[in-house]
Design a protein around this motif. Structure first.
Motif, PDB file in Angstrom:
ATOM      1  N   THR A 197       0.833  -1.174   0.048  1.00 24.80           N
ATOM      2  CA  THR A 197      -0.076  -0.004   0.039  1.00 24.80           C
ATOM      3  C   THR A 197       0.909   1.278  -0.035  1.00 24.80           C
ATOM      4  N   LEU A 198       0.455   2.205  -0.565  1.00 25.06           N
ATOM      5  CA  LEU A 198       1.174   3.478  -0.913  1.00 25.06           C
ATOM      6  C   LEU A 198       0.081   4.669  -0.629  1.00 25.06           C
ATOM      7  N   ILE A 199       0.400   5.428   0.437  1.00 25.81           N
ATOM      8  CA  ILE A 199      -0.046   6.449   0.847  1.00 25.81           C
ATOM      9  C   ILE A 199       0.566   8.052   0.646  1.00 25.81           C
ATOM     10  N   GLU A 200      -0.285   8.886   0.016  1.00 30.07           N
ATOM     11  CA  GLU A 200       0.375  10.174  -0.240  1.00 30.07           C
ATOM     12  C   GLU A 200      -0.561  11.238   0.761  1.00 30.07           C
ATOM     13  N   SER A 201       0.327  11.772   1.721  1.00 31.65           N
ATOM     14  CA  SER A 201      -0.184  12.612   2.740  1.00 31.65           C
ATOM     15  C   SER A 201      -0.397  14.046   2.231  1.00 31.65           C
ATOM     16  N   HIS A 202      -1.561  14.482   2.229  1.00 29.24           N
ATOM     17  CA  HIS A 202      -1.409  16.292   2.282  1.00 29.24           C
ATOM     18  C   HIS A 202      -0.808  16.802   1.188  1.00 29.24           C
ATOM     19  N   PRO A 203      -0.897  16.326  -0.214  1.00 27.41           N
ATOM     20  CA  PRO A 203      -0.124  16.820  -1.378  1.00 27.41           C
ATOM     21  C   PRO A 203      -0.394  18.315  -1.490  1.00 27.41           C
ATOM     22  N   THR A 204       0.650  19.287  -1.892  1.00 22.93           N
ATOM     23  CA  THR A 204       0.230  20.316  -2.624  1.00 22.93           C
ATOM     24  C   THR A 204       0.608  20.068  -4.023  1.00 22.93           C
ATOM     25  N   VAL A 205       0.918  21.259  -4.895  1.00 25.22           N
ATOM     26  CA  VAL A 205       1.383  21.262  -6.118  1.00 25.22           C
ATOM     27  C   VAL A 205       2.817  20.837  -6.385  1.00 25.22           C
ATOM     28  N   THR A 206       3.478  20.748  -5.509  1.00 20.33           N
ATOM     29  CA  THR A 206       4.927  20.455  -5.359  1.00 20.33           C
ATOM     30  C   THR A 206       4.976  19.041  -5.842  1.00 20.33           C
ATOM     31  N   GLN A 207       4.090  18.253  -5.165  1.00 22.05           N
ATOM     32  CA  GLN A 207       4.103  16.790  -5.415  1.00 22.05           C
ATOM     33  C   GLN A 207       3.608  16.525  -6.842  1.00 22.05           C
ATOM     34  N   THR A 208       2.628  17.322  -7.359  1.00 19.64           N
ATOM     35  CA  THR A 208       2.552  17.003  -8.746  1.00 19.64           C
ATOM     36  C   THR A 208       3.631  17.390  -9.577  1.00 19.64           C
ATOM     37  N   ALA A 209       4.250  18.418  -9.495  1.00 17.63           N
ATOM     38  CA  ALA A 209       5.631  19.018 -10.017  1.00 17.63           C
ATOM     39  C   ALA A 209       6.819  18.037  -9.926  1.00 17.63           C
ATOM     40  N   TYR A 210       6.840  17.297  -9.057  1.00 22.72           N
ATOM     41  CA  TYR A 210       7.906  16.276  -8.540  1.00 22.72           C
ATOM     42  C   TYR A 210       7.695  15.152  -9.696  1.00 22.72           C
ATOM     43  N   GLY A 211       6.451  14.848  -9.466  1.00 29.30           N
ATOM     44  CA  GLY A 211       5.863  13.461 -10.576  1.00 29.30           C
ATOM     45  C   GLY A 211       6.741  13.769 -11.993  1.00 29.30           C
ATOM     46  N   LEU A 212       6.328  15.169 -12.483  1.00 29.93           N
ATOM     47  CA  LEU A 212       6.923  15.520 -13.689  1.00 29.93           C
ATOM     48  C   LEU A 212       8.522  15.560 -13.778  1.00 29.93           C
ATOM     49  N   LEU A 213       8.936  16.083 -12.592  1.00 29.76           N
ATOM     50  CA  LEU A 213      10.451  15.980 -12.620  1.00 29.76           C
ATOM     51  C   LEU A 213      11.053  14.534 -12.784  1.00 29.76           C
ATOM     52  N   ASN A 214      10.408  13.834 -11.879  1.00 33.46           N
ATOM     53  CA  ASN A 214      10.757  12.359 -11.754  1.00 33.46           C
ATOM     54  C   ASN A 214      10.793  11.470 -12.964  1.00 33.46           C
ATOM     55  N   ASP A 215       9.768  11.851 -14.082  1.00 29.56           N
ATOM     56  CA  ASP A 215       9.497  11.449 -15.361  1.00 29.56           C
ATOM     57  C   ASP A 215      10.608  11.945 -16.299  1.00 29.56           C
ATOM     58  N   ILE A 216      10.927  13.173 -15.981  1.00 31.24           N
ATOM     59  CA  ILE A 216      11.887  13.639 -16.902  1.00 31.24           C
ATOM     60  C   ILE A 216      13.265  13.060 -16.528  1.00 31.24           C
ATOM     61  N   ILE A 217      13.538  12.981 -15.227  1.00 32.84           N
ATOM     62  CA  ILE A 217      14.925  12.358 -14.750  1.00 32.84           C
ATOM     63  C   ILE A 217      14.649  10.932 -15.403  1.00 32.84           C
ATOM     64  N   GLU A 218      13.715  10.176 -15.448  1.00 36.28           N
ATOM     65  CA  GLU A 218      13.647   8.920 -16.082  1.00 36.28           C
ATOM     66  C   GLU A 218      14.253   8.924 -17.537  1.00 36.28           C
ATOM     67  N   VAL A 219      13.540  10.010 -18.319  1.00 32.70           N
ATOM     68  CA  VAL A 219      13.618  10.222 -19.528  1.00 32.70           C
ATOM     69  C   VAL A 219      15.410  10.391 -19.780  1.00 32.70           C
ATOM     70  N   ALA A 220      15.837  11.363 -19.056  1.00 35.59           N
ATOM     71  CA  ALA A 220      17.190  11.862 -18.940  1.00 35.59           C
ATOM     72  C   ALA A 220      18.071  10.784 -18.760  1.00 35.59           C
ATOM     73  N   THR A 221      17.718   9.962 -17.688  1.00 34.35           N
ATOM     74  CA  THR A 221      18.766   8.902 -17.364  1.00 34.35           C
ATOM     75  C   THR A 221      18.552   7.436 -18.175  1.00 34.35           C
ATOM     76  N   GLY A 222      17.585   7.569 -18.997  1.00 34.82           N
ATOM     77  CA  GLY A 222      17.435   6.339 -20.014  1.00 34.82           C
ATOM     78  C   GLY A 222      17.331   5.034 -19.350  1.00 34.82           C
ATOM     79  N   SER A 223      16.389   5.228 -18.181  1.00 34.27           N
ATOM     80  CA  SER A 223      16.133   3.827 -17.645  1.00 34.27           C
ATOM     81  C   SER A 223      15.110   2.872 -18.627  1.00 34.27           C
ATOM     82  N   PRO A 224      15.060   1.658 -18.273  1.00 39.67           N
ATOM     83  CA  PRO A 224      14.605   0.883 -19.201  1.00 39.67           C
ATOM     84  C   PRO A 224      12.878   1.165 -19.478  1.00 39.67           C
TER      85      PRO A 224
END
Lengths: 343, 343
Positions: free
Chosen positions: B314-341
């Motif tokens: 189980t995963l819980i996200e607690s009281h998110p703000t817009v920072t968490q949404t932006a972090y999701g984008l950043l994390n995907d950008i890092i995925e793209v940049a580091t060329g993970s499978p």
């Protein structure tokens, strides 16, 4: 190394899925040796027939014997008590999976086994928290210097991806603290006591159900939780602590009557692990009804990570069995085999 | 593409950490263009000065103007309403981050934007769930054929690593089902009603706090939850569903008095998303006190994944703000940049 419940469950999973997994992910997985303290050891550089090993173990209680199915690689062929260091040196392998019995307070002999393997340039996957709690920095540095991985996902919350999640899925994010319930025995006992059982009766039930060890003192006194707290601090926040640095409380002094009375209020007592980069503690905490920690029953566990960018993320593992521990080992083996970036 | 709250927060994070992140992880991140519907567009192949862009946006309410800071790359230089398709073609970039306003029921125009970018061989990171809910198979296949990534971590539970966790940390494990609370508006309203508020008063409060949209019907009627259910089924279990295939219930018909009475019992009503590979539903469920779903307050969310080898995680996200949404984008950008499978 070590072929207890977790090792054998891992072997069963490999029999069922190893071939398919390797085909899909582009590797071939061979178990070239097994070394145990009391059931012998066996090496086969061309790969052991794990189905036969498992069946044989069930039948005879022992492995077929070091060297007996192999090509006589082992210098101790036929020895009743194989020397583990010889095994590490002589078993041809890229990685060892270390699940030997461990003294959590000395972290030995697991730490020496791991160090020996790393120095030989072998990747190490371990289920033992002791080496990570006491010697993480040294072992991680050694692994890096040797160009191999040192992985230990199953040391905290079994196969629930904590270390892998932080390293692969929270890139760019820093963990700044955590809190969690990470010890089944104490969690189970506190729940039983809330329902009216005495401490002794609750402990006995936990032992009968296989949740508590024959010697449960390391759980009861909070040492297991302190070790996990040290592991999380060292690995996730680059701390330099050992279990003795953790401010630690056990559950032996909890008052039966107090806990019983708590029951009707909806509140619960939990043995909670908490850590930041600079300090860790294990304490008995009163948890409000409705808090996510209140719902963690019996052998389940929970970990909330406080991060800078992602706020608080919580992971719950529900009612694990030995399969989850074995899966943690398998996941680390896949990490090694697919060569993902190191921690 | 799109420069609303999430896009601007991502820009702020990149200003603060982009350089350091790239240095540590071995890539260089340049924002070469921004395209909005109402604030203009801007392209600079050598990299926009994001600090200046953010300051200018705060001052003038608009971007400096397509081409004005660049080398005149844009055919629409100075145009008040830039053509988004021209922007995708003409902005030199390896990846686009798609956060444009979306009609969740048609998934447009986001899906067309994404398709255009993928066909041009650009990686796509999106915060829009519509394209994944309605067209996942087609877009994922197109991305694979073009040798690029199509990532969407922030579409469900913001930056909480769901898709990245399953793909990187649960290798060898199959997701066989899930349940979760994935919509803030309905969760908030049900909590308020339990405390005695009427549906209308609760909705108004949610809108005042910026939790509910001006038109909250997609949340209230369960469409947002149904879309997320479809996303999870399609991505995690290879289902072929769209939001209309989800058996859907909304919260508009919940009885005030029933919910108020529930309060004293400790039980809660929750709008729960559930899915297996073959069927998904969104339903109002009565949750026992002590269940992990009961403690999910307000904008927090929870997702339990049922797996074959790891049981329930189980995963819980607690009281998110817009920072968490932006972090999701950043994390995907890092995925793209580091060329993970790829997924």
């Amino acid at each position: 190394m070590g072929f207890g419940n977790a090792g054998r469950e891992l072997a069963r999973i490999l029999v069922d899925r190893g071939q398919d997994l390797g085909d899909r992910m582009g590797f071939r997985l061979l178990v070239t040796g097994i070394c145990t303290r009391t059931r012998g050891a066996v090496i086969d550089p061309s790969g052991l027939d794990m189905r036969r090993i498992l069946a044989g173990l069930q039948e005879t209680g022992a492995l077929p014997g070091w060297g007996s199915t192999g090509r006589g690689e082992g210098s101790n062929a036929g020895a009743a008590e194989p020397d583990t260091y010889d095994f590490i040196r002589e078993c041809p392998s890229d990685a060892i999976v270390e699940t030997t019995p461990l003294n959590i307070m000395t972290a030995q002999p697991a730490t020496s086994y791991i160090e020996t393997a790393l120095r030989l340039g072998k990747h190490v996957v371990t289920a033992n928290k002791g080496p990570v709690a006491w010697h993480y920095r040294r072992l991680a540095t050694l692994a890096r210097d040797m160009g191999v991985r040192f992985l230990f996902e199953s040391t905290v919350m079994d196969g629930t991806p904590i270390f892998n999640m932080v390293s692969h899925c929270l890139a760019g994010c820093s963990v700044i603290g955590f809190s969690g319930i990470l010890n089944s025995t104490t969690n189970f006992i506190l729940d039983e006591m809330k329902e009216g059982a005495s401490f002794d009766a609750a402990l006995e039930k936990a032992q009968r159900m296989g949740i508590a060890e024959a010697d449960p003192s390391l759980d009861i006194d909070g040492w297991d939780s302190a070790a996990k707290t040290a592991v999380l601090m060292n690995v996730l926040m680059d701390a330099r602590v050992t279990p003795v640095d953790i401010d630690r409380e056990g559950i032996a002094t909890v008052d039966d009557a107090y806990l019983r009375n708590l029951g009707s209020s909806g509140r619960s007592l939990r043995l909670v692990c908490e850590g930041t980069r600079s300090a860790g503690r294990v304490r008995i905490a009163e948890i409000e009804a409705g808090h996510s920690f209140a719902g963690i029953a019996g052998t389940s566990s929970i970990l909330s990570l406080q991060t800078d960018l992602m706020g608080e993320i919580t992971l719950i593992e529900s009612h694990p069995t030995v399969t989850q521990t074995a899966y943690g080992l398998l996941n680390d083996i896949i990490e090694v085999a697919t060569g993902s970036p190191s921690h």
